[in-house]
Write a protein that holds these residues in place. Structure first.
Motif, PDB file in Angstrom:
ATOM      1  N   UNK A 144       0.873  -1.246  -0.196  1.00 21.28           N
ATOM      2  CA  UNK A 144       0.001   0.043  -0.034  1.00 21.28           C
ATOM      3  C   UNK A 144       0.792   1.211  -0.054  1.00 21.28           C
ATOM      4  N   UNK A 145       1.916   1.283   0.872  1.00 17.26           N
ATOM      5  CA  UNK A 145       2.616   2.513   1.132  1.00 17.26           C
ATOM      6  C   UNK A 145       3.451   2.443  -0.363  1.00 17.26           C
ATOM      7  N   UNK A 146       3.754   1.410  -1.011  1.00 17.79           N
ATOM      8  CA  UNK A 146       4.580   1.405  -2.177  1.00 17.79           C
ATOM      9  C   UNK A 146       4.111   2.121  -3.483  1.00 17.79           C
ATOM     10  N   UNK A 147       2.570   1.871  -3.420  1.00 19.14           N
ATOM     11  CA  UNK A 147       1.693   2.324  -4.334  1.00 19.14           C
ATOM     12  C   UNK A 147       1.663   3.736  -4.292  1.00 19.14           C
ATOM     13  N   UNK A 148       1.485   4.195  -3.187  1.00 18.41           N
ATOM     14  CA  UNK A 148       1.366   5.628  -2.624  1.00 18.41           C
ATOM     15  C   UNK A 148       2.892   6.285  -2.925  1.00 18.41           C
ATOM     16  N   UNK A 149       3.908   5.811  -2.996  1.00 20.33           N
ATOM     17  CA  UNK A 149       5.152   6.558  -3.362  1.00 20.33           C
ATOM     18  C   UNK A 149       5.597   6.385  -4.862  1.00 20.33           C
ATOM     19  N   UNK A 150       6.227   7.383  -4.931  1.00 19.92           N
ATOM     20  CA  UNK A 150       6.686   7.607  -6.605  1.00 19.92           C
ATOM     21  C   UNK A 150       7.798   6.623  -6.764  1.00 19.92           C
TER      22      UNK A 150
END
Length: 86
Positions: free
Chosen positions: A58-64
């Motif tokens: 989830x965090x990976x998908x929110x980071x560029x």
């Protein structure tokens, strides 16, 4: 919403990377992930491999610039870095 259910703060993740700690970080606990942007570094610890994987996803998908290799799980990365769990 109850007062204890509201977030205390929020952090925009644009430009952050999410990784596992490196040996230089000195973190030897299981299920820890690292959020970093320039010299701002945060460490978080999940309760299990499942929650670790979900947070990373989830965090990976929110980071560029997420640098997570989705095919390697946390235990394999610890072994690759020669870190042993307590």
């Amino acid at each position: 919403m109850r007062p204890d259910e509201a977030p205390l703060a929020s952090l925009p993740l644009l430009g952050y990377s999410v990784t596992v700690p490196s040996p230089d970080d000195g973190i030897t606990k299981e299920f820890v992930f690292k959020l970093q942007f320039k010299n701002h570094v945060y460490f978080f610890r999940a309760e299990s491999q499942y929650t670790f994987d979900r947070w990373m996803e989830v965090i990976g998908s929110a980071t560029v610039h997420s640098q997570r290799n989705k095919s390697v799980n946390h235990h394999q990365e610890l072994e690759n870095n020669n870190i042993t769990s307590p």
